[in-house]
Structures are given as structure tokens and as C-alpha cells.
Write an enzyme that holds these catalytic residues in place. Structure first.
Site, PDB file in Angstrom:
ATOM      1  N   LYS A 137      -0.354   6.971 -23.780  1.00  0.00           N
ATOM      2  CA  LYS A 137       0.143   7.235 -25.139  1.00  0.00           C
ATOM      3  C   LYS A 137       1.656   6.955 -25.176  1.00  0.00           C
ATOM      4  CE  LYS A 137      -3.857   9.720 -25.050  1.00  0.00           C
ATOM      5  NZ  LYS A 137      -4.711   9.784 -23.844  1.00  0.00           N
ATOM      6  N   ARG A 151     -13.544  14.395 -34.364  1.00  0.00           N
ATOM      7  CA  ARG A 151     -12.837  15.461 -33.641  1.00  0.00           C
ATOM      8  C   ARG A 151     -13.260  16.761 -34.317  1.00  0.00           C
ATOM      9  NH1 ARG A 151     -10.413  13.575 -28.818  1.00  0.00           N
ATOM     10  NH2 ARG A 151     -12.638  13.811 -28.649  1.00  0.00           N
ATOM     11  N   ASP A 192       1.521  19.676 -21.517  1.00  0.00           N
ATOM     12  CA  ASP A 192       0.778  18.431 -21.638  1.00  0.00           C
ATOM     13  C   ASP A 192       1.721  17.509 -22.394  1.00  0.00           C
ATOM     14  OD1 ASP A 192      -0.677  16.258 -22.465  1.00  0.00           O
ATOM     15  OD2 ASP A 192      -2.541  17.392 -22.707  1.00  0.00           O
ATOM     16  N   TYR A 239       0.832  -1.211   0.000  1.00  0.00           N
ATOM     17  CA  TYR A 239       0.000   0.000   0.000  1.00  0.00           C
ATOM     18  C   TYR A 239       0.862   1.255   0.000  1.00  0.00           C
ATOM     19  CZ  TYR A 239      -3.998   2.996   0.651  1.00  0.00           C
ATOM     20  OH  TYR A 239      -4.953   3.942   0.461  1.00  0.00           O
ATOM     21  N   PHE A 280      -7.804  20.903 -25.379  1.00  0.00           N
ATOM     22  CA  PHE A 280      -8.102  19.476 -25.424  1.00  0.00           C
ATOM     23  C   PHE A 280      -9.295  19.241 -24.498  1.00  0.00           C
ATOM     24  CE2 PHE A 280      -8.003  15.009 -24.361  1.00  0.00           C
ATOM     25  CZ  PHE A 280      -8.128  14.511 -25.637  1.00  0.00           C
ATOM     26  N   THR A 281     -10.130  18.269 -24.883  1.00  0.00           N
ATOM     27  CA  THR A 281     -11.434  18.066 -24.227  1.00  0.00           C
ATOM     28  C   THR A 281     -11.336  17.958 -22.700  1.00  0.00           C
ATOM     29  OG1 THR A 281     -11.160  15.715 -24.718  1.00  0.00           O
ATOM     30  CG2 THR A 281     -12.487  16.997 -26.259  1.00  0.00           C
ATOM     31  N   PHE A 309     -19.076  13.861 -26.474  1.00  0.00           N
ATOM     32  CA  PHE A 309     -18.705  12.959 -27.569  1.00  0.00           C
ATOM     33  C   PHE A 309     -18.592  11.499 -27.129  1.00  0.00           C
ATOM     34  CE2 PHE A 309     -14.307  12.514 -26.164  1.00  0.00           C
ATOM     35  CZ  PHE A 309     -14.145  13.646 -25.386  1.00  0.00           C
TER      36      PHE A 309
END
Ligand code: PM9
Length: 459
Positions: free
Chosen positions: A260, A384, A217, A74, A126-127, A451
Site C-alpha cells: 500500500k 467488506r 499496523d 543470498y 482486520f481480516t 471472502f
């Protein structure tokens, strides 16, 4: 096309997952049942899945071996130490907060760094990023160069920040009203377009004058580094590692969706230089994610991420990655299909405005094109455009982005060039009957990030 421009896969395939194509009448039923939203199509009904490059990576044998080394204590997991050491080494950022994925990091950063009423300038929205900024009282301001909104213009480093726009915002609103600059490398919704090192350096110089922080980002930062090596003067002889390290030397910290460029299926992190901000992030991570030594991740997932990051900065990997995407872009361009130029790092974006000139933006051309591509071929892609852009938080009207696109997103180390050939043929065949693509209207529109779960019917 000269095949020498596209390197062969720098790996051998040791484990496979069969795919199959449903007959057309079943695809017709599936897409109708999914409300013409490709997010709602079951994975097993998809032939080639180009919905996203997020969490769809194939891990290496080394990463799978690393999964067996998970220390699931933990507190104080040794896998955290390995990840922290790797992040320090590759990015040069000392303080790491693991999260379950990128938006977990965005949630933490937005809460600790934005005061209600402040502005958050960035190189295109970005969303999930903008959602968290707005949820914490911030207002996103797009300061990407104008050329990024022009789909057919092919120039390098289309993701750059326009320094005049940033300067104007500082002059108009005052530096104290700017939470931080959010600089995405690469810019997803501009087509995966990179940012030059020169631009990152200039943004750093300008913001330093005003004491404004810069958070990257970092989601596709290795792809960005490849473009710098390939296209920016003075970087051809540098390693990808050296380039990434220099990129982050101009940042105060970053959010990362590990799904990614970390070559894993889940995970993310927030990291930074500032010790006080780090203390605040640690206080919040226990509320939303978990202990600071695991955030939202299992020990084994942190291990796989540490190994994945080291693999991602190897030249052979990233060269193949970017050039495989470029191969699909080149094929589509040769077939006369309108795409966002130049092809970016993670996906080829079809320009739905030019593909479906018979539809207005309010008829959701990109949404319908994505649904029709599935119907035509079993290939899954993602809208998009106006649907992804959502509604203005004050007026309630649709945001109407200039770019109305369908994204063919290539998972890392998953598909071959032959799959790309089939995708190109499918898009071409749909292009030949493009006037049959009908507009759509909402039958269900969720309030946030619509979306993902919206449903439509044909007009
Ligand atoms: N990107 C993508 O498919 C997955 C979710 S949206 C359909 O492109 C950037 C630049 C991203 C991103 C996710 C996130 C959020 C932040 N920044 O999905 O929460 O492309 O790990 O990351 C997706 P998480």
C-alpha cells in the site's frame, strides 16, 4: 463541486496498460462462473479494477531504475541496507525484518508477542491481522470509538481508540493478559478513517503506565499523516515526514504491508525498538520467510520499496492521492449514494445496508452489490461486511459487523479523475434499479478468510 479542491495528477504517464469492457452478456457469464465473488473474476475481464489498493500501485521511473540495482546475493544484500536506512530515517524504528507482505509480518509478530489466552485490543479488526492473532491463541478485542461503527456520521479521526474501552479491558483482564495494543493507521474496515496524533499520544501514555507494548499496523500510515496535517490543530505547518516520525515515536514497533503506502507491488516488514524481541523475530523469519537480510523479498523489491517510501512522504503525491479518493466520495454523495462518511484515505465505501434495504445481512447485501456493480459496469469492487468478517471462533456463528459495505478502492497513481467519473456514473445507474439486486447464499464456504475464495448463488 469546485475542481480546485482536487489537484491534478503530480506525474506524467510514460507507460500504459490498455483496459477494455466486456459486453454485458459476457459479464453475466463471468460473474456467474466466479460464484458472485469479485475475487474470482479474471483480471482481463475487468474494466476498472477497484478491488484493492494492495500491490496495485504504479511504480515511478526511479523505482523501476532501482529494480535494476537489485543485489540478489543470498546474504548481506545492499538493498537491505538501503531499506533499513530508509525505515530508520522515516519511522525512527531501528530493527527491521523484511517479509513477503504484511501478513508475513503479522505472523511473526503474533508468534513472538502473544501468549495463548492473552487479549489483543485494536481499533477495529482486520481480516489477516485477527486471523494471525487468533491462530496464536490471542483474542481480538475491538476498542475503536463507537462512532466508527456509524456509517453516516461525518467526524474527523473516526479511527481513534476509545481510551475508556482500553482502560476497562486492562482493569477487567489485567495488564499481564494483554499481549499488546494493535493500532491501525488508518483503519481499513472503518472506511480508511485516520487516528489523531493526540490519540496516539494518549494511547502511549496509558499503556506506558502498565508496561503494555503498542504495535502499529502501518499499512496506510502516510495517508493517516496527511489527515493529521490537514485536520489536526498544530500540524498544518509540519511536513508529512515530520508527522510520520512523530506518529511512530509513540509506538514500540509496527507491521507493514508494503503493497500500500510503500508504493510497490509486493513486500512488507516488521520493525521494532526492542532488541530481545528483534532476536526472536530473526529466529522465526528464517523459518517462514528467508534470511533476515531479505525476508520474503528479492533485493530489487527491497530497493523499489526504499525508493517508494521516500516518494510516499512527498506532499504533492499524498495530497493528490487522498484528494482523488475524496473526489469519488464527493461525486457519489452528490448523487445521493449512501457512503461511509467522511471519505477515508484509500477507498470509498458504499453503505450496502442503505443501498439494499430490501436485503437482510444474512443475504449478503454487500457481496451481491459488488457482484451487481461488476455486472452493470465492469467495475470490480470488494465486499467488506459479513462475508469478510467470517465466523466466531467459539460459537461458529457469523460475526455480524455493523458496517456492511462495498469498497471502491483506488490503486495509487493508476487511474485518473475521468475514471472516477465513470465509476460514479456506474454506481448511480445501479442505485436507480437497486431493488433488482438479489440476495445470495453460500455454495462453498472455506474455513479461513472465506471472502477470498467463497462461492455463492442467487437466492
Ligand atoms: N489489505 C486490502 O485489500 C489486501 C488483503 S485483504 C483483501 O485491504 C491492513 C490494514 C491491510 C492489509 C491488507 C494487511 C495485510 C494488513 N493490514 O495483504 O498481507 O489492509 O500485504 O497485508 C488488503 P498483506
Amino acid at each position: 463541486m469546485n475542481l480546485i479542491d482536487y489537484p491534478a495528477e503530480p506525474f506524467r504517464i510514460k507507460s500504459v496498460e490498455p483496459v477494455k469492457m466486456l459486453p454485458r452478456n459476457e459479464r453475466e457469464r463471468v460473474i456467474k462462473e466466479a460464484g458472485y465473488n469479485t475475487f474470482l473474476v479474471p483480471s482481463e475481464d475487468v474494466y476498472i479494477d477497484l478491488l484493492t489498493d494492495s500491490g496495485t500501485n504504479a511504480m515511478s521511473d526511479q523505482q523501476w531504475a532501482g529494480m535494476m540495482l537489485g543485489d540478489e546475493a543470498y546474504a548481506g544484500s545492499r538493498n537491505f541496507d538501503h531499506l533499513e536506512e530508509t525505515v530508520r530515517d522515516i519511522f525512527g524504528l531501528p530493527h527491521l525484518v523484511p517479509t513477503h507482505q504484511g501478513r508475513g509480518a503479522e505472523n511473526l509478530l503474533s508468534q513472538i508477542a502473544i501468549k495463548p489466552g492473552q487479549y489483543v485490543p485494536g481499533n477495529m479488526y482486520f481480516t489477516t491481522t485477527r486471523y494471525h492473532q487468533e491462530r496464536n491463541g490471542g483474542t481480538f478485542v475491538d476498542i475503536i470509538r463507537d462512532e466508527a461503527h456509524d456509517a453516516s456520521l461525518s467526524i474527523p479521526f473516526k479511527g481513534n481508540i476509545d481510551l475508556d474501552k482500553l482502560q476497562r479491558l486492562i482493569d477487567e483482564k489485567g495488564a499481564e493478559n494483554i499481549a499488546y495494543v494493535c493500532l491501525a493507521v488508518t483503519v481499513n474496515l472503518a472506511g480508511g478513517q485516520p487516528v489523531s496524533m493526540k490519540n496516539m499520544k494518549e494511547v502511549r501514555e496509558l499503556t506506558t503506565q502498565y508496561g503494555i507494548k503498542v504495535f502499529y499496523d502501518a499499512t496506510r500510515c502516510v495517508e493517516n499523516a496527511f489527515f493529521i496535517k490537514e485536520q489536526e490543530e498544530g500540524y498544518g505547518d509540519k511536513t508529512i515526514r515530520e508527522i510520520v516520525r512523530e506518529m511512530f515515536s509513540y509506538a514500540d514497533g509496527c507491521t507493514m504491508s508494503g503493497k500500500k503506502d510503500c508504493l510497490v507491488n509486493i513486500g512488507g516488514f516488521l520493525c521494532m525498538n526492542d532488541e530481545k524481541l528483534f532476536e526472536k523475530a530473526k529466529e522465526l523469519v528464517v523459518v517462514y520467510e528467508g534470511m533476515p537480510s531479505y525476508g520474503g523479498m528479492a533485493g530489487r523489491d527491497m530497493e523499489a520499496m526504499a525508493i517508494g517510501l521516500k516518494e510516499a512522504v512527498q506532499y504533492e503525491y499524498i495530497e493528490h492521492r487522498v484528494k482523488q479518493v475524496r473526489y469519488l466520495g464527493d461525486k457519489l454523495r452528490e448523487a445521493g449514494i449512501p457512503i461511509i462518511e467522511p471519505t477515508g484515505g484509500h477507498a470509498v465505501f458504499i453503505d450496502a445496508r442503505r443501498f439494499c434495504p430490501h436485503l437482510t445481512q444474512d443475504q449478503f447485501p454487500a457481496q451481491s452489490l459488488a457482484a451487481n456493480l461488476y455486472l452493470e459496469s465492469g467495475v470490480r469492487s470488494m465486499e467488506r461486511g459479513i462475508v469478510s468478517a467470517g465466523r466466531d471462533k467459539i460459537t461458529g456463528d457469523h460475526h455480524r459487523p455493523k458496517l456492511e459495505t462495498v469498497r471502491l478502492t483506488i490503486p495509487r497513481r493508476v487511474y485518473t479523475y475521468r475514471h472516477m467519473d465513470l465509476v460514479a456514473a456506474a454506481v448511480q445507474s445501479l442505485y436507480e434499479k437497486r431493488e433488482t439486486i438479489k440476495g445470495l447464499r453460500f455454495v462453498y464456504e472455506p474455513a479461513q478468510l472465506r471472502f477470498f475464495t467463497a462461492r455463492f448463488e442467487e437466492i
